[in-house]
Design a protein around this motif. Structure first.
Motif, mmCIF file in Angstrom:
data_model
loop_
_atom_site.group_PDB
_atom_site.id
_atom_site.type_symbol
_atom_site.label_atom_id
_atom_site.label_comp_id
_atom_site.label_asym_id
_atom_site.label_seq_id
_atom_site.Cartn_x
_atom_site.Cartn_y
_atom_site.Cartn_z
ATOM 1 N N GLN A 1 0.831 -1.207 0.000
ATOM 2 C CA GLN A 1 0.000 0.000 0.000
ATOM 3 C C GLN A 1 0.864 1.255 0.000
ATOM 4 O O GLN A 1 0.630 2.198 -0.766
ATOM 5 N N PHE A 2 1.867 1.272 0.853
ATOM 6 C CA PHE A 2 2.733 2.451 0.963
ATOM 7 C C PHE A 2 3.472 2.721 -0.346
ATOM 8 O O PHE A 2 3.738 3.882 -0.678
ATOM 9 N N LEU A 3 3.816 1.674 -1.086
ATOM 10 C CA LEU A 3 4.476 1.891 -2.371
ATOM 11 C C LEU A 3 3.556 2.651 -3.318
ATOM 12 O O LEU A 3 3.980 3.613 -3.983
ATOM 13 N N VAL A 4 2.288 2.254 -3.374
ATOM 14 C CA VAL A 4 1.322 2.947 -4.235
ATOM 15 C C VAL A 4 1.127 4.386 -3.762
ATOM 16 O O VAL A 4 1.094 5.322 -4.569
ATOM 17 N N LEU A 5 1.007 4.574 -2.464
ATOM 18 C CA LEU A 5 0.816 5.925 -1.937
ATOM 19 C C LEU A 5 2.055 6.789 -2.160
ATOM 20 O O LEU A 5 1.948 7.994 -2.436
ATOM 21 N N ASP A 6 3.233 6.190 -2.058
ATOM 22 C CA ASP A 6 4.468 6.940 -2.295
ATOM 23 C C ASP A 6 4.548 7.423 -3.741
ATOM 24 O O ASP A 6 4.970 8.565 -3.998
ATOM 25 N N ILE A 7 4.160 6.573 -4.683
ATOM 26 C CA ILE A 7 4.250 7.006 -6.079
ATOM 27 C C ILE A 7 3.209 8.077 -6.376
ATOM 28 O O ILE A 7 3.464 9.007 -7.148
ATOM 29 N N LEU A 8 2.035 7.994 -5.726
ATOM 30 C CA LEU A 8 1.036 9.049 -5.898
ATOM 31 C C LEU A 8 1.575 10.388 -5.394
ATOM 32 O O LEU A 8 1.474 11.420 -6.075
ATOM 33 N N TYR A 9 2.148 10.365 -4.196
ATOM 34 C CA TYR A 9 2.680 11.604 -3.618
ATOM 35 C C TYR A 9 3.798 12.186 -4.477
ATOM 36 O O TYR A 9 3.842 13.389 -4.758
ATOM 37 N N THR A 10 4.704 11.329 -4.920
ATOM 38 C CA THR A 10 5.840 11.801 -5.705
ATOM 39 C C THR A 10 5.388 12.370 -7.044
ATOM 40 O O THR A 10 5.894 13.418 -7.496
ATOM 41 N N ARG A 11 4.442 11.710 -7.703
ATOM 42 C CA ARG A 11 3.950 12.202 -8.991
ATOM 43 C C ARG A 11 3.199 13.532 -8.821
ATOM 44 O O ARG A 11 3.292 14.409 -9.679
ATOM 45 N N ILE A 12 2.475 13.682 -7.723
ATOM 46 C CA ILE A 12 1.810 14.964 -7.455
ATOM 47 C C ILE A 12 2.853 16.053 -7.239
ATOM 48 O O ILE A 12 2.732 17.169 -7.767
ATOM 49 N N ALA A 13 3.894 15.739 -6.476
ATOM 50 C CA ALA A 13 4.961 16.718 -6.240
ATOM 51 C C ALA A 13 5.648 17.106 -7.549
ATOM 52 O O ALA A 13 5.979 18.279 -7.765
ATOM 53 N N GLN A 14 5.856 16.150 -8.443
ATOM 54 C CA GLN A 14 6.467 16.459 -9.731
ATOM 55 C C GLN A 14 5.570 17.370 -10.567
ATOM 56 O O GLN A 14 6.040 18.324 -11.185
ATOM 57 N N ALA A 15 4.266 17.047 -10.576
ATOM 58 C CA ALA A 15 3.328 17.800 -11.410
ATOM 59 C C ALA A 15 3.138 19.237 -10.926
ATOM 60 O O ALA A 15 2.750 20.113 -11.692
ATOM 61 N N THR A 16 3.406 19.459 -9.657
ATOM 62 C CA THR A 16 3.231 20.794 -9.072
ATOM 63 C C THR A 16 4.574 21.331 -8.577
ATOM 64 O O THR A 16 4.634 22.028 -7.572
ATOM 65 N N HIS A 17 5.639 21.000 -9.275
ATOM 66 C CA HIS A 17 6.996 21.214 -8.777
ATOM 67 C C HIS A 17 7.286 22.619 -8.251
ATOM 68 O O HIS A 17 7.723 22.770 -7.106
ATOM 69 N N PRO A 18 7.070 23.684 -9.012
ATOM 70 C CA PRO A 18 7.444 25.023 -8.494
ATOM 71 C C PRO A 18 6.719 25.366 -7.195
ATOM 72 O O PRO A 18 7.343 25.822 -6.218
ATOM 73 N N GLN A 19 5.394 25.129 -7.176
ATOM 74 C CA GLN A 19 4.620 25.426 -5.965
ATOM 75 C C GLN A 19 5.034 24.513 -4.819
ATOM 76 O O GLN A 19 5.210 24.963 -3.679
ATOM 77 N N THR A 20 5.214 23.231 -5.126
ATOM 78 C CA THR A 20 5.577 22.265 -4.088
ATOM 79 C C THR A 20 6.924 22.610 -3.465
ATOM 80 O O THR A 20 7.095 22.524 -2.237
ATOM 81 N N LEU A 21 7.892 22.990 -4.276
ATOM 82 C CA LEU A 21 9.212 23.324 -3.745
ATOM 83 C C LEU A 21 9.130 24.496 -2.774
ATOM 84 O O LEU A 21 9.725 24.470 -1.684
ATOM 85 N N THR A 22 8.362 25.516 -3.140
ATOM 86 C CA THR A 22 8.191 26.669 -2.260
ATOM 87 C C THR A 22 7.542 26.254 -0.943
ATOM 88 O O THR A 22 7.962 26.686 0.144
ATOM 89 N N LEU A 23 6.534 25.398 -1.026
ATOM 90 C CA LEU A 23 5.823 24.968 0.169
ATOM 91 C C LEU A 23 6.690 24.075 1.060
ATOM 92 O O LEU A 23 6.629 24.167 2.289
ATOM 93 N N LEU A 24 7.483 23.214 0.472
ATOM 94 C CA LEU A 24 8.363 22.358 1.256
ATOM 95 C C LEU A 24 9.386 23.184 2.027
ATOM 96 O O LEU A 24 9.694 22.895 3.188
ATOM 97 N N VAL A 25 9.931 24.204 1.367
ATOM 98 C CA VAL A 25 10.884 25.088 2.042
ATOM 99 C C VAL A 25 10.198 25.821 3.184
ATOM 100 O O VAL A 25 10.719 25.922 4.306
ATOM 101 N N SER A 26 9.004 26.350 2.908
ATOM 102 C CA SER A 26 8.276 27.123 3.916
ATOM 103 C C SER A 26 7.915 26.268 5.131
ATOM 104 O O SER A 26 8.097 26.686 6.282
ATOM 105 N N THR A 27 7.410 25.060 4.880
ATOM 106 C CA THR A 27 7.010 24.208 6.008
ATOM 107 C C THR A 27 8.213 23.688 6.776
ATOM 108 O O THR A 27 8.163 23.519 7.991
#
Length: 294
Positions: A248-274
């Motif tokens: 299950q975690f493998l499937v969830l990990d790939i979902l999270y990673t693909r979402i992060a890739q698709a939203t890369h500029p926004q995600t990078l800013t948010l990861l730094v901020s958090t």
């Protein structure tokens, strides 16, 4: 001798004897510890009625009934251990043996999941989650833990989502769902009633429903618009139930990673901020101590 003879005879027994049969079949582990007097008291009968019950079931007497109950408890316990822990792990095995079995089983589960996972469906689910007004992850037990893990990670990158493992909470959320929402039901067996109910309720409101399960064609998939399957364990596989959560975690990990890739500029800013927000709550590593000069 098992309790099969009791099961076979129970339907035709008179009421007083059937009360004993119902108690013995529903609580064999409790009944096996009772004396004939205690069993009579628990079932509202008499010692003589218990004796007649034994003979009506083809048993010689109460002693044979207790043996049958003990065998039933042993058989049920062994099956439960096999299902939840695994056939190749015994209560007396060493830590080294347990580690070897678990590593091998988890590697097999991850490899099997990777080989059969529909990657096009993964990306379709990713698109739905990114575009959703609200996302809700629902699962019971360890599946609920998996859903909660992904929800927390997605919240950090500004995906509006919640998770729950309580059916009341899930059904309330589903009753408020809109077509722009996404509901994800997680269940390895695909047969958990609460998870099925939540997805069905969300679908009735027009929300997109997604199933993550090891059982394609299960009742859960019938309630889902999209399905992601994890590697299916065989009944004879060692520690299969313990490996389900890693698949299950493998499937969830790939979902999270693909979402992060698709939203890369926004995600990078948010990861730094958090990360900056959490930094004051992290300890600073102590500098290595210098050895005194001789």
């Amino acid at each position: 001798m098992t309790l099969d003879s009791v099961r076979a005879a129970s339907a035709s027994l008179p009421e007083s004897l059937r009360r004993i049969a119902d108690f013995v079949l529903s609580e064999p582990s409790v009944a096996a510890r009772l004396t004939i007097t205690e069993l009579a008291e628990r079932t509202g009968t008499s010692q003589g009625t218990v004796t007649r019950f034994c003979r009506a079931c083809g048993l010689k007497g109460f002693a044979e009934l207790r043996i049958a109950m003990a065998e039933e408890v042993g058989r049920t316990g062994a099956q439960r251990w096999s299902d939840d822990i695994g056939r190749e792990i015994g209560p007396e095995d060493t830590t080294e043996q347990v580690l070897k079995v678990l590593v091998a089983t988890n590697v097999q589960a991850l490899s099997r999941t990777a080989e059969q996972l529909d990657l096009a469906a993964v990306d379709e689910v990713v698109e739905k989650l990114i575009a959703a007004r609200h996302c809700h992850f629902f699962g019971v037990g360890t599946s609920g833990v998996s859903g909660n893990e992904l929800a927390k990670r997605l919240q950090r990158i500004a995906i509006t989502c919640w998770s729950s493992s309580d059916v009341h909470t899930g059904l309330v959320a589903a009753s408020l769902a809109e077509p722009a929402d996404v509901f994800v039901g997680i269940s390895s067996s695909g047969k958990v009633v609460e998870t099925i109910e939540v997805l069905q309720a969300a679908r009735r409101k027009g929300a997109t429903t997604i199933a993550i399960t090891a059982q394609p064609g299960s009742p859960l998939t019938d309630a889902a618009d999209l399905v992601l399957t994890t590697g299916r364990q065989t009944s004879a596989e060692p520690a299969g139930a313990l490996a389900d959560r890693h698949a299950q975690f493998l499937v969830l990990d790939i979902l999270y990673t693909r979402i992060a890739q698709a939203t890369h500029p926004q995600t990078l800013t948010l990861l730094v901020s958090t990360a900056e927000a959490l930094q004051p709550h992290r300890t600073t590593p102590n500098p290595p101590k210098r050895k005194p000069k001789p």
